[in-house]
Design an enzyme around this catalytic site. Structure first.
Site, mmCIF file in Angstrom:
data_model
loop_
_atom_site.group_PDB
_atom_site.id
_atom_site.type_symbol
_atom_site.label_atom_id
_atom_site.label_comp_id
_atom_site.label_asym_id
_atom_site.label_seq_id
_atom_site.Cartn_x
_atom_site.Cartn_y
_atom_site.Cartn_z
ATOM 1 N N GLU A 194 0.779 -1.294 0.183
ATOM 2 C CA GLU A 194 -0.068 -0.080 0.095
ATOM 3 C C GLU A 194 0.684 1.029 -0.056
ATOM 4 O O GLU A 194 0.581 2.164 -0.945
ATOM 5 C CB GLU A 194 -0.805 -0.214 1.123
ATOM 6 C CG GLU A 194 -1.884 -1.155 1.173
ATOM 7 C CD GLU A 194 -2.999 -1.233 0.171
ATOM 8 O OE1 GLU A 194 -3.092 -0.025 -0.635
ATOM 9 O OE2 GLU A 194 -3.842 -2.108 -0.030
ATOM 10 N N ASP A 217 -4.699 -9.839 -8.220
ATOM 11 C CA ASP A 217 -4.934 -9.007 -9.239
ATOM 12 C C ASP A 217 -3.852 -8.173 -9.969
ATOM 13 O O ASP A 217 -3.358 -8.258 -10.939
ATOM 14 C CB ASP A 217 -5.950 -7.851 -8.634
ATOM 15 C CG ASP A 217 -5.649 -7.255 -7.291
ATOM 16 O OD1 ASP A 217 -4.824 -7.607 -6.779
ATOM 17 O OD2 ASP A 217 -6.482 -6.515 -6.804
ATOM 18 N N GLU A 273 -18.373 -6.190 -1.916
ATOM 19 C CA GLU A 273 -17.047 -6.457 -2.207
ATOM 20 C C GLU A 273 -16.639 -7.766 -2.673
ATOM 21 O O GLU A 273 -15.935 -8.107 -3.502
ATOM 22 C CB GLU A 273 -16.505 -6.583 -0.343
ATOM 23 C CG GLU A 273 -14.862 -6.393 -0.452
ATOM 24 C CD GLU A 273 -13.999 -5.612 -1.185
ATOM 25 O OE1 GLU A 273 -14.527 -4.523 -1.790
ATOM 26 O OE2 GLU A 273 -12.690 -5.586 -0.940
ATOM 27 N N GLU A 317 -12.136 -0.070 -9.538
ATOM 28 C CA GLU A 317 -12.126 -0.934 -10.703
ATOM 29 C C GLU A 317 -13.077 -0.822 -11.723
ATOM 30 O O GLU A 317 -12.680 -1.028 -13.047
ATOM 31 C CB GLU A 317 -11.918 -2.383 -10.163
ATOM 32 C CG GLU A 317 -10.625 -2.517 -9.522
ATOM 33 C CD GLU A 317 -10.514 -2.040 -7.881
ATOM 34 O OE1 GLU A 317 -11.660 -1.339 -7.459
ATOM 35 O OE2 GLU A 317 -9.496 -1.821 -7.470
HETATM 36 C C1 DMJ Z 1 -6.070 0.217 -5.187
HETATM 37 O O1 DMJ Z 1 -5.361 0.747 -3.825
HETATM 38 C C2 DMJ Z 1 -5.372 -0.263 -6.041
HETATM 39 O O2 DMJ Z 1 -6.139 -0.268 -7.511
HETATM 40 C C3 DMJ Z 1 -5.072 -1.755 -5.944
HETATM 41 O O3 DMJ Z 1 -4.194 -2.289 -7.013
HETATM 42 C C4 DMJ Z 1 -6.190 -2.819 -5.420
HETATM 43 N N1 DMJ Z 1 -7.349 -2.016 -5.291
HETATM 44 C C5 DMJ Z 1 -7.358 -0.688 -4.720
HETATM 45 C C6 DMJ Z 1 -8.511 -0.062 -4.963
HETATM 46 O O4 DMJ Z 1 -9.561 -0.932 -5.049
#
Ligand code: DMJ
Length: 534
Positions: free
Chosen positions: A109, A254, A358, A377
């Site tokens: 993060e 992801d 979610e 997204e």
């Molecule tokens: C974001 O912090 C980034 O896109 C990350 O890759 C995963 N998803 C969150 C937002 O949903």
């Protein structure tokens, strides 16, 4: 022009020297476990908040006590052409932000939200062409790059004392890895650091950051199943054993896939493309269910499900809202047709609730996890699909999303997380990615003449939506001559599928369909039925 933080030096694997201050480690007590999304791990109570409310399952320890939202939003102001606010915000960051804090943060993060934003803003400020208007800062002396460097150095201990090279999920910015740290991390968290770390390395001419991030990607990649080629979602960083055997496109996985492709786009390293192509093929072979073509034939609409990484067998019947990024990634590789279908599925869920839960259970036709933290997204994929097809349907989708956000999430001082997508109760929380991604992509969707669009593909978005320029600067690495030959080469596995060539798919949406629904109406209806809309 900037000094190395010092004075001492550490060594990470293979004798590769890291230059960073040695942090001495102390016990970090008071952890509570809070289940959340892809990056769920133990959470230290924040000093100014007291213990976290355990009833609130989507709290995450991303805040860091370092002005997260201010930093994460910097380049959104630039993209919106608001130079006075951009300059004000940059000055505020320069004057007030310090990473010298006794604060435990998630490496992932902190990298995507903070490091990425600082680098993006630095690139914008120092761009001689100033495409977004005058975003220059008087007497700018690379302060944001210094800050980015300082933060990255504080994250480096996560890559130390790990037998696989896969980093610890958390570090304390002052003291390094907490002694009671867990040895488990998720694939996305550990394997999606390469874009930011690579940019930093290439700006500084210091290979350290890219080297550790690349080593983590390769380590994860080498752990893929011999049978399916798939990766799991949680791994032990010391033993390399998969603790979470679920292979999917959402939480925990992801951005791993996203960054294989984006690293290639930015740095041009073929090994990244080879990994991506191979991963994409394995995803198609084992995760994709439903009819073969999105817009023709019989059967269920295509859907990407969660499977066991070793057997390819279905593990559950939910999809999560994070997976809605995937159509956007498919647009980048030119698989637009398939992107249209998956996007339509997520849009149908949005229409039903005015938000994305979610987790949505496609078998029960109901949310499994009902909160919506203003995630970007679906908007991101909508924007990229509009850019690829110019079909006004996607403007309509954007408008619909915008109206639901206004209706259900607007609060007195911002926009609020929906605690429950059905009863629309709110939480006192606005994630920083709302400004860095959700708002940016919505704005760009409707701003046809934005410099991002007039640049001729000069810009790429990081996984946190930060704009970075795709230019020669990042294609050459000053240290190439120094590293031993083969340092970057991939271990080939016998069952490796051939690299796919997706470039021929780029024009697959025929002109005559440009102003019709991107998906034939019978297929749209089929999806609507599947999510209980009709
Ligand atoms: C974001 O912090 C980034 O896109 C990350 O890759 C995963 N998803 C969150 C937002 O949903």
């Amino acid at each position: 022009p900037w000094g190395q933080p010092g004075p001492s030096h550490g060594t990470v694997g293979n004798g590769h020297n890291l230059k960073y201050s040695k942090f001495h480690l102390r016990m970090n007590r008071g952890m509570v476990w809070v289940g959340r999304d892809s990056k769920a791990h133990p959470v230290p109570p924040l000093p100014w908040q007291g213990p976290l409310p355990l009833s609130n399952l989507n709290i995450n320890d991303v805040l860091g006590n370092y002005s997260l939202t201010l930093i994460d939003a910097l380049d959104t102001l630039a993209v919106m052409g608001n130079s006075s606010e951009f300059q004000k915000a940059v000055k505020l960051v320069i004057d007030t932000v310090s990473f010298d804090k006794d604060s435990t943060v998630q490496v992932f993060e902190a990298t995507i939200r903070v490091l990425g934003s600082l680098l993006s803003a630095h690139i914008i400020i120092t761009d001689t062409k100033q495409p977004f208007g005058d975003m220059s800062i008087k007497d700018y002396d690379n302060e944001l790059l210094h800050l980015a460097h300082d933060l990255a150095v504080r994250l480096l201990p996560a890559f130390e004392n790990t037998k696989t090279g896969i980093p610890y999920p958390r570090v304390n910015l002052k003291k390094g890895v907490p002694p009671d740290s867990h040895n488990e991390t998720c694939t996305a968290g550990a394997g999606s650091l390469l874009v930011e770390f690579g940019i930093l390395s290439r700006l500084l001419g210091d290979s350290t950051f890219e080297w550790v991030a690349r080593r983590a990607v390769k380590a994860l990649w080498s752990l893929r199943s011999n049978n399916t080629g798939l990766l799991g979602n949680v791994v032990n960083i010391q033993t390399g054993h998969w603790v979470g055997k679920q292979s999917g496109l959402g939480a925990g996985s992801d951005s791993f896939y996203e960054y294989l492709l984006k690293s290639y786009i930015l740095f041009g390293e073929k090994e990244d493309l080879d990994m991506f192509n191979s991963a994409y093929q394995n995803i198609q072979n084992h995760l994709r269910r439903g009819r073969e073509a999105c817009n023709e034939g019989e059967g269920d609409p295509p859907l990407y499900v969660n499977v066991n990484m070793y057997t390819g067998q279905l593990m559950n019947t939910w999809i999560d809202s994070l997976q809605a990024f995937f159509p956007g990634l498919q647009v980048l590789i030119g698989d637009v047709e398939d992107a249209i279908c998956l996007h339509a599925f997520y849009y149908a869920i949005w229409k039903r609730y005015g938000a994305l839960p979610e987790r949505y259970n496609w078998q029960l036709q109901a949310p499994d996890v009902p909160f919506y933290p203003l995630r970007p997204e679906l908007v991101e994929s909508t924007y990229l699909l509009y850019q690829a097809t110019k079909n006004p349907f996607y403007l309509h989708v954007g408008m619909d999303i915008l109206q639901s956000l206004e209706k259900y999430t607007k609060a007195k001082c911002g926009y609020a997380t929906l605690h429950h997508v059905v009863d629309k109760t709110k939480e006192d929380r606005m994630e920083s990615f709302f400004l860095s991604e959700t708002c940016k992509y919505l704005y760009l969707l409707f701003d046809e003449e934005n410099p991002v669009h007039r640049s001729g593909n000069k810009f790429m978005f990081t996984t946190e939506g930060h704009v970075v320029s795709v230019d020669e600067r990042f294609r050459s690495s000053l240290w190439e001559d120094i590293l031993p030959a083969g340092e970057h080469s991939l271990k080939a596995k016998p069952s490796e599928p051939k690299a796919a060539n997706f470039s021929s798919n780029c024009n697959r949406v025929p002109d005559e369909r440009r102003y019709l629904l991107p998906l034939k109406s019978n297929y749209m209806r089929q999806i609507d039925r599947m999510v209980g809309l009709i």
